[in-house]
Design a protein around this motif. Sequence first.
Motif, short mmCIF file in Angstrom:
data_model
loop_
_atom_site.label_atom_id
_atom_site.label_comp_id
_atom_site.label_asym_id
_atom_site.label_seq_id
_atom_site.Cartn_x
_atom_site.Cartn_y
_atom_site.Cartn_z
N LEU A 11 0.78 -1.03 0.01
CA LEU A 11 0.13 -0.06 -0.03
C LEU A 11 0.85 1.23 0.04
O LEU A 11 0.58 2.43 -0.36
CB LEU A 11 -0.85 0.02 1.11
CG LEU A 11 -2.13 0.83 1.16
CD1 LEU A 11 -2.95 0.54 -0.20
CD2 LEU A 11 -2.94 0.64 2.57
N SER A 12 2.05 1.08 0.51
CA SER A 12 2.97 2.38 0.51
C SER A 12 3.30 2.66 -0.91
O SER A 12 3.88 4.00 -1.30
CB SER A 12 4.22 2.09 1.47
OG SER A 12 4.95 1.18 0.69
N LEU A 51 -7.69 1.31 -6.02
CA LEU A 51 -6.27 0.65 -6.05
C LEU A 51 -6.07 0.19 -4.62
O LEU A 51 -5.49 -1.00 -4.31
CB LEU A 51 -5.47 1.54 -6.91
CG LEU A 51 -5.51 1.90 -8.32
CD1 LEU A 51 -4.46 2.70 -8.76
CD2 LEU A 51 -5.16 0.22 -8.78
N SER A 52 -6.43 1.03 -3.60
CA SER A 52 -6.11 0.63 -2.24
C SER A 52 -6.68 -0.69 -2.03
O SER A 52 -6.29 -1.70 -1.36
CB SER A 52 -6.58 1.62 -1.23
OG SER A 52 -5.85 2.77 -1.45
N LEU A 53 -8.11 -0.79 -2.47
CA LEU A 53 -8.91 -2.11 -2.38
C LEU A 53 -8.03 -3.20 -2.78
O LEU A 53 -7.91 -4.48 -2.33
CB LEU A 53 -10.35 -2.01 -2.64
CG LEU A 53 -11.25 -1.08 -1.87
CD1 LEU A 53 -12.53 -0.98 -2.51
CD2 LEU A 53 -11.58 -1.70 -0.54
N GLU A 54 -7.63 -3.29 -4.01
CA GLU A 54 -6.95 -4.18 -4.62
C GLU A 54 -5.77 -4.57 -4.20
O GLU A 54 -5.44 -5.87 -4.15
CB GLU A 54 -6.64 -3.72 -6.10
CG GLU A 54 -7.91 -3.48 -7.04
CD GLU A 54 -7.68 -3.05 -8.35
OE1 GLU A 54 -6.61 -3.12 -9.03
OE2 GLU A 54 -8.78 -2.52 -9.12
N PHE A 62 1.01 -7.64 -6.03
CA PHE A 62 1.40 -6.37 -6.83
C PHE A 62 3.01 -6.63 -6.89
O PHE A 62 3.55 -6.85 -5.79
CB PHE A 62 1.11 -5.14 -6.72
CG PHE A 62 -0.54 -4.55 -6.99
CD1 PHE A 62 -0.50 -3.82 -8.13
CD2 PHE A 62 -1.48 -5.12 -6.22
CE1 PHE A 62 -1.93 -3.49 -8.09
CE2 PHE A 62 -2.74 -4.86 -6.31
CZ PHE A 62 -3.11 -4.12 -7.67
N TYR A 63 3.62 -6.44 -8.11
CA TYR A 63 5.13 -6.41 -8.21
C TYR A 63 5.53 -5.14 -8.84
O TYR A 63 5.04 -4.93 -10.04
CB TYR A 63 5.46 -7.51 -8.79
CG TYR A 63 5.38 -8.83 -7.77
CD1 TYR A 63 6.28 -9.19 -7.06
CD2 TYR A 63 4.22 -9.57 -8.10
CE1 TYR A 63 6.09 -10.27 -6.30
CE2 TYR A 63 4.04 -10.65 -7.43
CZ TYR A 63 5.03 -11.18 -6.40
OH TYR A 63 4.67 -12.32 -5.63
N LEU A 64 6.56 -4.31 -8.54
CA LEU A 64 6.96 -3.02 -9.13
C LEU A 64 8.23 -3.64 -9.96
O LEU A 64 8.99 -4.23 -9.39
CB LEU A 64 7.42 -2.04 -8.10
CG LEU A 64 5.99 -1.58 -7.28
CD1 LEU A 64 6.87 -0.61 -6.41
CD2 LEU A 64 5.18 -1.06 -8.14
N ALA A 65 8.61 -3.01 -11.03
CA ALA A 65 9.58 -3.07 -11.80
C ALA A 65 10.38 -1.59 -11.79
O ALA A 65 9.83 -0.68 -12.23
CB ALA A 65 9.33 -3.48 -13.24
N THR A 66 11.69 -1.77 -11.47
CA THR A 66 12.47 -0.48 -11.44
C THR A 66 13.80 -0.71 -12.12
O THR A 66 14.43 -1.88 -12.32
CB THR A 66 12.93 -0.22 -9.91
OG1 THR A 66 13.58 -1.22 -9.35
CG2 THR A 66 11.59 -0.02 -8.89
N LEU A 67 13.92 0.31 -12.96
CA LEU A 67 15.06 0.52 -13.67
C LEU A 67 15.87 1.43 -13.28
O LEU A 67 15.69 2.56 -12.85
CB LEU A 67 14.73 0.95 -15.15
CG LEU A 67 15.91 0.96 -16.15
CD1 LEU A 67 16.82 -0.53 -16.36
CD2 LEU A 67 15.39 1.45 -17.61
N LYS A 76 0.00 -7.09 -11.69
CA LYS A 76 -0.88 -7.58 -10.74
C LYS A 76 -1.39 -8.75 -10.95
O LYS A 76 -1.76 -9.55 -12.23
CB LYS A 76 -2.13 -6.38 -10.96
CG LYS A 76 -3.11 -6.81 -9.93
CD LYS A 76 -4.35 -6.02 -9.99
CE LYS A 76 -5.42 -6.68 -9.05
NZ LYS A 76 -7.00 -6.20 -9.22
N LEU A 77 -1.29 -9.72 -9.92
CA LEU A 77 -1.71 -11.02 -10.21
C LEU A 77 -2.74 -11.12 -9.32
O LEU A 77 -2.95 -10.67 -8.23
CB LEU A 77 -0.51 -11.98 -9.69
CG LEU A 77 0.60 -12.00 -10.51
CD1 LEU A 77 1.70 -13.13 -9.74
CD2 LEU A 77 0.55 -12.28 -11.81
#
Length: 173
Positions: A11-12, A51-54, A62-67, A76-77
């Motif tokens: 959530l952060s 989005l907070s509910l999800e 949820f997974y973030l991709a950082t470059l 999102k799975l």
Amino acid sequence: MPKIEIRKASLSNLETIQDISKQTFIETFSDVNTPENMEEYVLLNFNAKQLSLEIDNPNSLFYLATLDSETVGYLKLNFGDAQTENANENALEIQRIYVLKEFHGKRIGQLLLDEAIKVARQMAVNSIWLGVWEKNYNAIGFYTKNGFITFDKHLFLLGDDPQTDLLMKLEIS
């Protein structure tokens, strides 16, 4: 060489997920949809409350991709009852792989898909499935190249415009 990292989101990360969702959706679909339908979809699906509910749903990941240090996409799975269609207990849904347009072609989508496959294997599901707009030819080509096959279709309503999504799946061995 640029370093791409995939990490679990929480959530952060709401504001980042919200920004990427809006920008990616608009970049991908605004050329072929009305501004009114685009605005309605973005407001309904990418507002902070939704989005907070999800993100808080225990059956969604949820997974973030950082470059380097910039977040450039996310995954999102859904599993169990969080799946958007016919909750199949032995399947995992990829609801979103969103990568900012300026970072296409840098294997970020592939790394996010690889993460989804890794999670599916850890969960011991039989398959991964997703819905993709029938006119999103780049995405269809990407999923086909990765072994996904079309098994059905469903209606996707974008504002007042009924569109067709292809349902594609990948068997997990």
